[in-house]
Design a protein around this motif. Structure first.
Motif, PDB file in Angstrom:
ATOM      1  N   LYS A 122       8.326   7.450  -9.525  1.00 29.70           N
ATOM      2  CA  LYS A 122       7.844   6.557 -10.597  1.00 29.70           C
ATOM      3  C   LYS A 122       6.317   6.485 -10.584  1.00 29.70           C
ATOM      4  O   LYS A 122       5.670   6.514 -11.631  1.00 29.70           O
ATOM      5  CB  LYS A 122       8.453   5.162 -10.416  1.00 29.70           C
ATOM      6  CG  LYS A 122       7.980   4.136 -11.438  1.00 29.70           C
ATOM      7  CD  LYS A 122       8.603   2.779 -11.174  1.00 29.70           C
ATOM      8  CE  LYS A 122       7.770   2.079 -10.134  1.00 29.70           C
ATOM      9  NZ  LYS A 122       8.137   0.720  -9.832  1.00 29.70           N
ATOM     10  N   LYS A 125       4.641   9.750 -11.862  1.00 28.00           N
ATOM     11  CA  LYS A 125       4.633   9.728 -13.328  1.00 28.00           C
ATOM     12  C   LYS A 125       3.516   8.821 -13.841  1.00 28.00           C
ATOM     13  O   LYS A 125       2.843   9.138 -14.826  1.00 28.00           O
ATOM     14  CB  LYS A 125       5.986   9.279 -13.882  1.00 28.00           C
ATOM     15  CG  LYS A 125       7.092  10.256 -13.631  1.00 28.00           C
ATOM     16  CD  LYS A 125       6.802  11.549 -14.339  1.00 28.00           C
ATOM     17  CE  LYS A 125       8.053  12.281 -14.693  1.00 28.00           C
ATOM     18  NZ  LYS A 125       7.801  13.470 -15.482  1.00 28.00           N
ATOM     19  N   ARG A 126       3.304   7.706 -13.164  1.00 26.64           N
ATOM     20  CA  ARG A 126       2.241   6.773 -13.540  1.00 26.64           C
ATOM     21  C   ARG A 126       0.852   7.419 -13.401  1.00 26.64           C
ATOM     22  O   ARG A 126      -0.008   7.231 -14.256  1.00 26.64           O
ATOM     23  CB  ARG A 126       2.341   5.532 -12.643  1.00 26.64           C
ATOM     24  CG  ARG A 126       1.803   4.282 -13.258  1.00 26.64           C
ATOM     25  CD  ARG A 126       2.169   3.103 -12.409  1.00 26.64           C
ATOM     26  NE  ARG A 126       0.928   2.477 -12.015  1.00 26.64           N
ATOM     27  CZ  ARG A 126       0.762   1.734 -10.954  1.00 26.64           C
ATOM     28  NH1 ARG A 126       1.762   1.497 -10.144  1.00 26.64           N
ATOM     29  NH2 ARG A 126      -0.392   1.191 -10.688  1.00 26.64           N
ATOM     30  N   ILE A 128       0.185  10.616 -13.551  1.00 28.60           N
ATOM     31  CA  ILE A 128       0.045  11.729 -14.494  1.00 28.60           C
ATOM     32  C   ILE A 128      -0.426  11.248 -15.861  1.00 28.60           C
ATOM     33  O   ILE A 128      -1.175  11.935 -16.531  1.00 28.60           O
ATOM     34  CB  ILE A 128       1.389  12.502 -14.613  1.00 28.60           C
ATOM     35  CG1 ILE A 128       1.670  13.248 -13.313  1.00 28.60           C
ATOM     36  CG2 ILE A 128       1.355  13.472 -15.791  1.00 28.60           C
ATOM     37  CD1 ILE A 128       3.034  13.885 -13.266  1.00 28.60           C
ATOM     38  N   LYS A 129       0.008  10.064 -16.255  1.00 28.56           N
ATOM     39  CA  LYS A 129      -0.339   9.549 -17.602  1.00 28.56           C
ATOM     40  C   LYS A 129      -1.794   9.220 -17.748  1.00 28.56           C
ATOM     41  O   LYS A 129      -2.533   8.880 -16.983  1.00 28.56           O
ATOM     42  CB  LYS A 129       0.504   8.326 -17.940  1.00 28.56           C
ATOM     43  CG  LYS A 129       1.946   8.688 -18.146  1.00 28.56           C
ATOM     44  CD  LYS A 129       2.752   7.476 -18.496  1.00 28.56           C
ATOM     45  CE  LYS A 129       4.211   7.898 -18.691  1.00 28.56           C
ATOM     46  NZ  LYS A 129       5.074   6.840 -18.980  1.00 28.56           N
TER      47      LYS A 129
END
Length: 129
Positions: A122, A125-126, A128-129
């Motif tokens: 999780k 993904k955070r 990467i944004k």
């Protein structure tokens, strides 16, 4: 598995004392790539610089990654996360245990293993944004 299924390639970094564990981890899938366990400091930094996101404990890799301006997920258990500045480069994670920051090397609770793969994923993904 979440990372591999999502198309990530994984570089495994380890020292000579972790050779067996490193070989076991990197033998599971061709997307898990061993960087070896006897790299010179120059080679270690060069290989580390290939990463997009570094997932590490409170190790030399964490400090090298900070110096190389890498995105980092730092895993803390036996050492103090309050002593490390991330310079807006990443996220600190630690399990919810009463015995954190004990600085023991022989702990049988294995606090880092109490962090879930989903929690780490999780936060990747955070970043990467």
């Amino acid at each position: 598995d979440l990372l591999i299924n999502d198309g990530f390639k994984i570089l495994v970094f380890a020292g000579p004392q972790e050779k067996e564990l490193e070989e076991e981890i990197s033998s599971h899938n061709k997307k898990i790539i061993s960087t070896g366990t006897t790299n010179s400091i120059d080679n270690f930094f060069a290989l580390l610089n290939l990463t997009d996101i570094l997932i590490t404990g409170d190790t030399m890799g964490l400090h090298a990654g900070l110096g190389l301006d890498k995105k980092i997920i730092a895993l803390f258990g036996p050492t103090s996360q309050d002593e490390i500045e991330m310079y807006d480069q990443g996220i600190k994670l630690s399990p919810k245990l009463d015995c954190l920051c004990c600085y023991r090397t022989d702990c049988n609770k294995k606090c880092i293993s109490n962090l879930s793969e989903k929690e780490v994923y999780k936060n990747i993904k955070r970043l990467i944004k």
